[in-house]
Design an enzyme around this catalytic site. Structure first.
Site, mmCIF file in Angstrom:
data_model
loop_
_atom_site.group_PDB
_atom_site.id
_atom_site.type_symbol
_atom_site.label_atom_id
_atom_site.label_comp_id
_atom_site.label_asym_id
_atom_site.label_seq_id
_atom_site.Cartn_x
_atom_site.Cartn_y
_atom_site.Cartn_z
ATOM 1 N N GLU A 187 0.169 1.946 6.159
ATOM 2 C CA GLU A 187 1.032 1.818 4.982
ATOM 3 C C GLU A 187 2.462 1.948 5.446
ATOM 4 O O GLU A 187 2.783 2.870 6.205
ATOM 5 C CB GLU A 187 0.792 2.937 3.955
ATOM 6 C CG GLU A 187 -0.415 2.766 3.099
ATOM 7 C CD GLU A 187 -0.525 3.828 2.008
ATOM 8 O OE1 GLU A 187 0.518 4.317 1.525
ATOM 9 O OE2 GLU A 187 -1.666 4.169 1.665
ATOM 10 N N GLU A 229 -4.538 9.691 3.121
ATOM 11 C CA GLU A 229 -3.511 10.750 3.095
ATOM 12 C C GLU A 229 -4.133 12.116 2.812
ATOM 13 O O GLU A 229 -3.777 12.812 1.854
ATOM 14 C CB GLU A 229 -2.429 10.425 2.063
ATOM 15 C CG GLU A 229 -1.589 9.231 2.470
ATOM 16 C CD GLU A 229 -0.347 9.022 1.611
ATOM 17 O OE1 GLU A 229 -0.291 9.558 0.500
ATOM 18 O OE2 GLU A 229 0.565 8.315 2.069
HETATM 19 C C1 BGP Z 1 0.936 6.593 -0.638
HETATM 20 C C2 BGP Z 1 -0.378 6.167 -1.212
HETATM 21 C C3 BGP Z 1 -0.428 4.831 -1.805
HETATM 22 C C4 BGP Z 1 0.881 4.271 -2.300
HETATM 23 C C5 BGP Z 1 2.092 4.695 -1.533
HETATM 24 C C6 BGP Z 1 3.414 4.405 -2.194
HETATM 25 O O1 BGP Z 1 1.088 7.951 -0.870
HETATM 26 O O2 BGP Z 1 -1.400 6.228 -0.240
HETATM 27 O O3 BGP Z 1 -1.497 4.802 -2.698
HETATM 28 O O4 BGP Z 1 0.989 4.172 -3.643
HETATM 29 O O5 BGP Z 1 2.083 6.043 -1.186
HETATM 30 O O6 BGP Z 1 3.696 5.377 -3.158
HETATM 31 P P1 BGP Z 1 4.161 5.022 -4.605
HETATM 32 O O7 BGP Z 1 3.107 4.160 -5.174
HETATM 33 O O8 BGP Z 1 4.284 6.313 -5.312
HETATM 34 O O9 BGP Z 1 5.451 4.302 -4.456
#
Ligand code: BGP
Length: 498
Positions: free
Chosen positions: A396, A207
Site C-alpha cells: 500500500e 496492518e
Molecule cells: C490503511 C488501510 C487501507 C486504506 C489506507 C488508506 O490503513 O489498510 O484499508 O484505507 O490505509 O487510509 P484511508 O482510507 O483512511 O485514507
C-alpha cells in the site's frame, strides 16, 4: 522538486510485481447479497477529516443510537444495527462485486502483474462461527481469481482486512476472545483449500500493528487499553502462525506474508531523550508485530513494554510453538508517511495512518494532513530488510486527494503522479542498496471508500469512479492522467518515470 523528465536508474528486477491494492469492504459493495453477513464497517457511517465516522446501534430499549467508532464500546444491552436515515458508504463501495470484470480489464490495460484484494470473511462465513462455508461466497471468489488469471494478473490475497464478522464482535467480544483463533483458522483453511492453485500469495492480517500503534492516539492510554491491545494481538499472532503452517501444508508453493502499517519514526530533536523515545516507538509500533511474525518470538523489549503497562498476557506453551513454527515467508507493509516522536512540547500535531505526531517542518502535507516523505520509504525498506532479510513487498502506498473532472471528462492528477514518482525512485534506491523488494501495489488503484473517514472524495485511484459521498453517481469508471503514466512505468519496469 527535482526535474523528473529524465530516465531513472531502474534497478527493479525482472518479474517485479507491479500492481494495485484494495480491500473487500472498501470496494465490493453488495453488503447483503448472496448470504453475506454484516461486518463492523456495515454499521459505520461516513465521516470527514474533521468529523469521525460513527457506529450505529439499537439500545437495550430498542431505541436507535449512534456513537464514535473507535475506542468506545456498545452501551449495556445494545446491538449494532443498520438504521434508517444514515448513509453507510461501505454498503455500496464502488460496486466491484458486480463490476470486477470491467475493473480487471482496466488493470490489465495498465499492465498489472498483481492485484492485491481481500476476501470478505462474512461472505464465506455469514456469522463467522459456522462449521461450513457459504457456497455462494466461495464461488464468487473462485470466479474473481479465475478472472484475474485470465488477465494474467497474480492475486495477492489478504485474508483479514479489518472485517471480522459482526456476530463475532458482538457475541464473542471480537479478538479479545481466544475463540476467534479457531474461527479464523477455519476461514483461512477454506481459503487455502478452495483457491489452491489459483492463489499463491497471501497475507494473514492487514496492518496487524494498528491496535498497538493506535494507542497513542488516545492521548493517555490506560493499562487496561494496553492489556486489551496486547492480548488481542497475541490471539492474532497465533491465528496467523497457525494459518501459515496450514497454508504451507496445503500447498508448498504458497508464499505467506505479514502486513504491517509501516510508518517511519524519526526523533523530533537531537535530545538523547528523543532518540531513545524514537527507538522505543519503533519497538512498540513496528517491531513488536514484525518480530513475532518474522522471527517467531517476542522481542526482548516486549517485556519492558508489558512491565511498564502492567500487562499480563495469557500465553500457552502451544502458542509459543505455533509462533515459532508459523513464521512468514515475506514482509509486506503499507507506507504513506513518517511521524515525529518527541518528549518536548508539541505545538502542531498531525494525524496520519492510525498514528499521530509532531508536524515535521521539512515535509509537505496532503489535504488530509498526511506527510509526503519518499525518503522515509527508503529508510523503512533498508531498516526492515536488514532486520529480517526476507523478501519485501510494499503493498500500500498512495495519495488521497481531491480530483477534479474536467468538462471533457479528463482528470489531471499530476500531484498523484509526483507522489508516486518520488516513492518509486525511493524504492529504486533501496533495491540498489541491496533490499530484496519484489513487488509494489499502490493503494486504491481504483477509487475506494476511505477506511479512516469513509469518504470517497479522498481519492487514491488511477481509475476514477463516478460516485459521491452520498452514494449518488453512475459508478462509471474513467482513466485519470496517472493511469497512462503508471502504464508507462510498468511497461518500462520502473525505468520511465517521466
Ligand atoms: C490503511 C488501510 C487501507 C486504506 C489506507 C488508506 O490503513 O489498510 O484499508 O484505507 O490505509 O487510509 P484511508 O482510507 O483512511 O485514507
Amino acid at each position: 522538486m527535482e526535474e523528473s523528465g529524465c530516465k531513472n536508474m531502474a534497478n527493479f528486477p525482472n518479474g517485479f510485481l507491479w500492481g494495485g491494492a484494495t480491500a473487500a469492504n472498501q470496494v465490493e459493495g453488495a453488503y447483503n447479497e448472496d448470504g453475506r453477513g454484516l461486518a463492523k464497517t456495515d454499521v459505520t457511517t461516513g465521516g470527514t477529516k474533521d468529523k469521525p465516522r460513527m457506529v450505529t446501534y439499537i439500545d437495550k430499549d430498542g431505541k436507535p443510537g449512534e456513537m464514535i467508532a473507535y475506542g468506545s464500546s456498545l452501551p449495556e444491552g445494545a446491538h449494532y444495527a443498520v438504521l434508517d436515515g444514515y448513509y453507510y458508504p461501505n454498503h455500496k463501495g464502488v460496486d466491484q462485486y458486480h463490476r470486477y470484470q470491467e475493473d480487471f480489464a482496466l488493470f490489465k490495460e495498465m499492465g498489472f502483474k498483481q492485484y492485491r484484494l481481500s476476501i470478505s470473511w462474512s461472505r464465506l462465513y455469514t456469522r463467522g462461527d459456522e462449521k461450513e462455508p457459504n457456497k455462494a461466497g466461495v464461488e464468487h471468489y473462485r470466479k474473481v481469481f479465475e478472472e484475474l488469471r485470465k488477465n494474467d494478473i497474480e492475486p495477492l490475497v489478504t485474508i483479514w482486512h479489518f472485517d471480522t464478522p459482526l456476530v463475532l464482535e458482538e457475541e464473542y467480544g471480537g479478538w479479545s476472545n481466544r475463540k476467534l483463533i479457531e474461527f479464523y483458522v477455519r476461514f483461512a483453511t477454506t481459503c487455502f483449500t478452495e483457491y489452491k492453485g489459483l492463489v499463491h500469495n497471501w497475507l494473514t492480517f492487514n496492518e496487524i500493528n494498528n491496535p498497538i500503534q493506535f494507542l497513542d492516539m488516545k492521548g493517555h492510554p490506560s493499562d487496561e487499553d494496553y492489556q486489551e491491545a496486547c492480548q488481542l494481538l497475541h490471539h492474532q499472532f497465533v491465528a496467523s502462525a497457525k494459518a501459515v503452517q496450514i497454508g504451507h501444508a496445503i500447498n508448498q508453493q504458497n508464499r505467506i506474508g505479514c502486513m504491517i502499517c509501516g510508518i517511519t519514526w524519526y526523533p523530533g530533536t537531537c535530545d538523547p531523550k528523543d532518540i531513545l523515545a524514537n527507538r522505543h516507538a519503533w519497538e512498540k509500533n513496528i517491531f513488536y508485530c514484525g518480530d513475532v511474525q518474522c522471527k517467531g518470538y517476542y522481542g526482548t523489549y516486549a517485556k519492558r513494554l508489558w512491565k511498564e503497562h502492567n500487562v499480563e498476557l495469557e500465553i500457552t506453551e502451544e502458542d509459543l510453538m505455533d509462533l515459532a513454527n508459523g513464521t512468514v515467508d515475506m514482509y509486506t507493509f503499507s507506507y504513506y508517511m513518517s511521524q515525529l516522536v518527541t518528549t518536548h512540547e508539541i505545538r502542531d500535531i498531525v494525524q496520519g495512518n492510525f498514528s499521530s505526531g509532531a508536524k515535521n517542518p521539512y515535509l509537505s502535507y496532503s489535504d488530509w494532513g498526511w506527510g509526503f516523505d519518499a525518503d522515509g520509504l527508503q529508510y523503512y525498506l533498508e531498516m526492515i530488510y536488514d532486520r529480517y532479510e526476507l523478501p519485501i513487498m510494499v503493498v500500500e502506498n498512495g495519495l488521497g486527494a481531491y480530483d477534479t473532472v474536467e468538462e471533457d471528462g479528463s482528470i489531471h492528477d499530476d500531484y498523484r503522479i509526483e507522489y508516486y514518482r518520488e516513492h518509486i525512485k525511493a524504492m529504486d534506491r533501496a533495491i540498489e542498496n541491496g533490499v530484496d523488494l519484489i513487488g509494489y501495489t499502490t493503494w486504491g488503484c481504483i477509487d475506494v471508500v476511505s477506511a479512516g473517514t469513509g469518504e470517497i472524495r479522498k481519492r487514491y485511484g488511477f481509475i476514477y469512479v463516478d460516485v459521491d459521498d452520498e452514494g449518488n453517481g453512475s459508478m462509471d469508471r474513467s482513466r485519470k492522467d496517472s493511469f497512462y503514466w503508471y502504464k508507462k512505468v510498468i511497461a518500462s519496469n520502473g525505468e520511465d518515470l517521466s
